[in-house]
Scaffold this motif. Structure first.
Motif, short mmCIF file in Angstrom:
data_model
loop_
_atom_site.label_atom_id
_atom_site.label_comp_id
_atom_site.label_asym_id
_atom_site.label_seq_id
_atom_site.Cartn_x
_atom_site.Cartn_y
_atom_site.Cartn_z
N VAL A 82 -10.08 0.15 3.55
CA VAL A 82 -8.92 -0.56 3.03
C VAL A 82 -8.77 -1.87 3.80
O VAL A 82 -8.77 -1.88 5.03
CB VAL A 82 -7.63 0.28 3.18
N LYS A 83 -8.64 -2.97 3.06
CA LYS A 83 -8.49 -4.28 3.68
C LYS A 83 -7.10 -4.46 4.27
O LYS A 83 -6.12 -3.91 3.74
CB LYS A 83 -8.69 -5.38 2.64
N GLU A 124 -5.68 -10.08 3.86
CA GLU A 124 -6.97 -10.45 3.29
C GLU A 124 -7.16 -9.91 1.88
O GLU A 124 -8.19 -10.16 1.26
CB GLU A 124 -8.10 -9.92 4.19
N GLN A 125 -6.18 -9.19 1.39
CA GLN A 125 -6.27 -8.60 0.05
C GLN A 125 -6.32 -9.72 -0.99
O GLN A 125 -5.49 -10.63 -1.00
CB GLN A 125 -5.08 -7.68 -0.17
N ASP A 126 -7.28 -9.64 -1.90
CA ASP A 126 -7.51 -10.73 -2.87
C ASP A 126 -6.27 -11.10 -3.65
O ASP A 126 -5.98 -12.29 -3.85
CB ASP A 126 -8.64 -10.32 -3.84
N VAL A 128 -3.08 -10.74 -2.87
CA VAL A 128 -2.09 -11.40 -2.01
C VAL A 128 -2.53 -12.83 -1.69
O VAL A 128 -1.72 -13.77 -1.75
CB VAL A 128 -1.88 -10.61 -0.71
N LEU A 188 -3.70 -6.32 4.35
CA LEU A 188 -3.04 -6.98 3.22
C LEU A 188 -3.15 -8.50 3.30
O LEU A 188 -3.17 -9.18 2.27
CB LEU A 188 -1.56 -6.56 3.16
N TYR A 208 0.81 -1.21 0.00
CA TYR A 208 0.00 0.00 0.00
C TYR A 208 0.86 1.27 0.00
O TYR A 208 0.34 2.37 -0.15
CB TYR A 208 -0.92 0.03 1.22
N ILE A 251 1.04 -7.15 -7.21
CA ILE A 251 1.03 -6.76 -5.80
C ILE A 251 1.42 -5.29 -5.66
O ILE A 251 0.82 -4.54 -4.88
CB ILE A 251 1.98 -7.67 -4.99
N LEU A 300 -1.14 -2.43 -5.90
CA LEU A 300 -2.02 -2.13 -4.77
C LEU A 300 -1.69 -0.78 -4.14
O LEU A 300 -2.43 -0.29 -3.28
CB LEU A 300 -1.92 -3.23 -3.70
N TYR A 315 -9.06 -3.33 9.19
CA TYR A 315 -9.68 -2.48 8.18
C TYR A 315 -9.52 -1.01 8.57
O TYR A 315 -9.67 -0.65 9.73
CB TYR A 315 -11.16 -2.81 8.04
#
Length: 294
Positions: A207-208, A212-214, A216, A210, A170, A271, A274, A198
């Protein structure tokens, strides 16, 4: 392990378990330990180091500590020298005698941020003297922007060897990484896992974490690895050292094996995409006069 300067991972852990976790970390293979005067856990960390040295698990020359204070901290760690010593922030605050209060944190006794009129060149000169005295082998900076790095080179007798910055998908800091590489300065990343919960960013939405980020999670599944390992490999595969935080034994081992696989260039790029320039550690949140990243 990744074969780069300061390549081996380390961590900051709670004070009450510091000695135990440092000892166990050395036992499983960690060699770089990062700390700062703000943590106030040098004595406990030193106890863990001392135990490992006494038991012959490791030799002193195999260990590397990065600290943001000097002679007093050497005494607390029970060591004769630091391998690497960093200026934690390019901010001059009014001095607080450690005999009066330690760690000093960001405040004076009045609980206010008291800025001191000291140019960074003077601070760096003091860092160079630590090397001259044999108390420190290498010196570097943390949380420093490109403009200050370039300025330092105009007066530094000993150039900074390391730049430690917040860095995660991020907050990729690509331009700063390119500058450091051009200048021959090694980069260490902290907060490699990004936000742990979050975050609400107003008009940008939530913002999720990381983990849980799809993107990743997808890459982790493809390599049969944990998201944490993917995040660490995303950094180390590009020549960046990492200092992840954990005090859990299985996480210590998992993080340590994060260099046993490779991401594809496409995965790294996905990645990196993001990035939203999300900074989690900004002194401006404490006092607007400390907006060093503005």
């Amino acid at each position: 392990m990744a074969s780069i300067i300061l390549k081996r991972t380390g961590h900051k852990i709670p004070k009450d378990r510091c000695a135990e976790v440092v000892y166990n970390s050395i036992k499983v293979g960690y060699r770089l330990f990062d700390g700062a005067g703000d943590y106030g856990n040098e004595k406990e960390a030193g106890e863990g180091v001392g135990r490992a040295l006494r038991e012959g698990i490791v030799k002193r020359e195999e260990l590397c500590e990065a600290k943001a204070a000097a002679k007093m901290q050497l005494n607390l760690w029970g060591l004769d020298y630091f391998d690497l010593f960093l200026v934690h922030f390019p901010i001059a605050l009014a001095y607080v005698d450690p005999k009066h209060r330690y760690p000093p944190e960001w405040w004076g006794d009045d609980r206010k941020v008291n800025i001191q009129n000291t140019p960074f060149q003077e601070t760096w000169g003091a860092m160079e003297e630590l090397v001259d005295e044999g108390l420190v082998k290498n010196i570097g900076v943390s949380n420093v922007a490109g403009v200050l790095l370039v300025d330092m080179l105009s007066y530094a007798r000993l150039e900074p060897q390391v730049l430690q910055v917040e860095l995660h998908p991020y907050l990729t800091q690509e331009s700063l990484l390119r500058l450091a590489k051009t200048l021959g300065i090694a980069v260490t990343a902290y907060s490699s896992f990004g936000p742990q919960s979050y975050l609400e960013l107003g008009f940008k939405g939530k913002v999720k974490p990381l983990f849980e980020q799809d993107v990743v999670v997808k890459v982790a599944r493809a390599h049969e690895r944990e998201p944490a390992q993917v995040l660490l490999r995303w950094a180390t595969q590009r020549g960046i050292a990492v200092i992840p935080k954990t005090n859990t034994a299985n996480r210590l081992l998992s993080n340590l094996t994060s260099t046993s696989f490779d991401l594809t260039e496409a995965e790294i790029a996905t990645i990196s995409a993001l990035n939203i320039d999300l900074r989690l550690n900004d002194p401006a949140d404490i006092d607007p006069r400390l907006a060093i990243f503005a």
